[in-house]
Design an enzyme around this catalytic site. Structure first.
Site, PDB file in Angstrom:
ATOM      1  N   SER A 152     -21.586  -3.985  12.517  1.00 57.75           N
ATOM      2  CA  SER A 152     -20.521  -4.510  11.402  1.00 57.75           C
ATOM      3  C   SER A 152     -19.676  -3.457  11.202  1.00 57.75           C
ATOM      4  CB  SER A 152     -21.514  -4.958  10.462  1.00 57.75           C
ATOM      5  OG  SER A 152     -20.702  -5.092   9.223  1.00 57.75           O
ATOM      6  N   TYR A 165     -27.114  -2.767   3.751  1.00 59.59           N
ATOM      7  CA  TYR A 165     -26.738  -3.487   5.004  1.00 59.59           C
ATOM      8  C   TYR A 165     -26.039  -2.562   5.857  1.00 59.59           C
ATOM      9  CZ  TYR A 165     -24.399  -7.055   7.792  1.00 59.59           C
ATOM     10  OH  TYR A 165     -24.101  -8.069   8.889  1.00 59.59           O
ATOM     11  N   LYS A 169     -26.734  -1.309  10.055  1.00 61.65           N
ATOM     12  CA  LYS A 169     -25.652  -1.503  11.097  1.00 61.65           C
ATOM     13  C   LYS A 169     -25.204  -0.259  11.621  1.00 61.65           C
ATOM     14  CE  LYS A 169     -25.816  -5.856  11.001  1.00 61.65           C
ATOM     15  NZ  LYS A 169     -26.486  -6.711  12.089  1.00 61.65           N
TER      16      LYS A 169
END
Length: 261
Positions: A152, A165, A169
């Protein structure tokens, strides 16, 4: 996406002779990748937690060349079963696309529940390593192939309020580097770093304000699963045979705004 054969004619898709395992593919980005690989003639195994959603996806993609294996991505037994089922059905696993992911928390890292952080890493990172180990042992160590990890833009820049998150990533990007080095020359390993893609997973980032969110993108729109499907198809094709250890940012140009005051 309507399937077409590789000669550009309508009708049945010509079998490429290759097979791919795509995690977290009952919907969203994973499903978009599955569509792209099925359309070029690959046979595909998709995984997901919801068995009903998985069955529906298999039917839509074409049960003549797609199978589904339900389970939780971080479950080692599920990883082994998925690869075993794929080898039984197709006799090979040329490509692995690690797409399964979770983001159950929104807020500052200073207040992050560490048990939630562990869950994010289990699902987003450790599961990807587990699947890579399984496909390496089952097929790729002897026969080669390619792995694509879905990272991401949150993993290559600061991402306020989705820090857990983003951290996971960033780890996915580094996992790709480590595996690319270790699995060479047999297996190429790359990652894709999407910006906001219109999926249920990312809905909270644009719901009710899509036009406003899209306005910040130089290309004037948010991503769609087909955008990532095309990138994954490229990174698992012969056209990318001299590419490994790279992160392909697919972001509608959003990073171009980084230096604008």
């Amino acid at each position: 996406m309507a399937a077409q054969d590789s000669a550009g004619q309508g009708g049945a898709v010509r079998d490429s002779g290759k097979a791919a395992l795509i995690t977290g593919a009952s919907r969203g980005i994973g499903y978009g990748i599955a569509e792209a690989l099925v359309a070029r003639g690959d046979r595909v195994c998709i995984t997901g937690r919801n068995e009903d959603a998985l069955k529906e996806a298999v039917e839509k993609l074409g049960s003549d060349r797609v199978i589904g294996v339900a389970g939780k991505a971080h479950d080692e037994a599920h990883q082994a079963v998925a690869v075993e089922r794929m080898m039984e059905a197709f006799g090979r696993v040329d490509f692995l696309i690690n797409n399964a992911g979770t983001n159950p928390v929104f807020g500052p890292l200073a207040e992050l529940d560490l048990s939630v952080a562990r869950k994010v890493y289990e699902t987003n990172v450790i599961s990807a390593l587990g699947f890579a180990q399984q496909t390496w042992k089952a097929w790729q160590s002897e026969n080669g192939g390619a792995i694509v990890n879905i990272a991401s833009v949150a993993g290559v820049s600061a991402s306020p309020f989705i820090g857990a998150y983003g951290m996971s990533k960033a780890a996915m990007v580094n996992l790709s580097l480590q595996l690319a080095h270790e699995f060479a020359p047999k297996v190429r390993v790359n990652s894709i770093a999407p910006a906001v893609v219109k999926t249920k997973f990312a809905q909270a980032l644009y719901e009710g304000r899509e036009a406003e969110a899209a306005a910040s993108y130089p290309l004037g729109r948010l991503g769609v699963p087909e955008d990532i499907g095309g990138a994954a198809a490229f990174l698992t094709s012969a056209q990318s045979d001299w590419i490994t250890g790279q992160t392909l940012v697919v972001d509608g140009g959003i990073f171009l705004n980084a230096g604008v005051g």
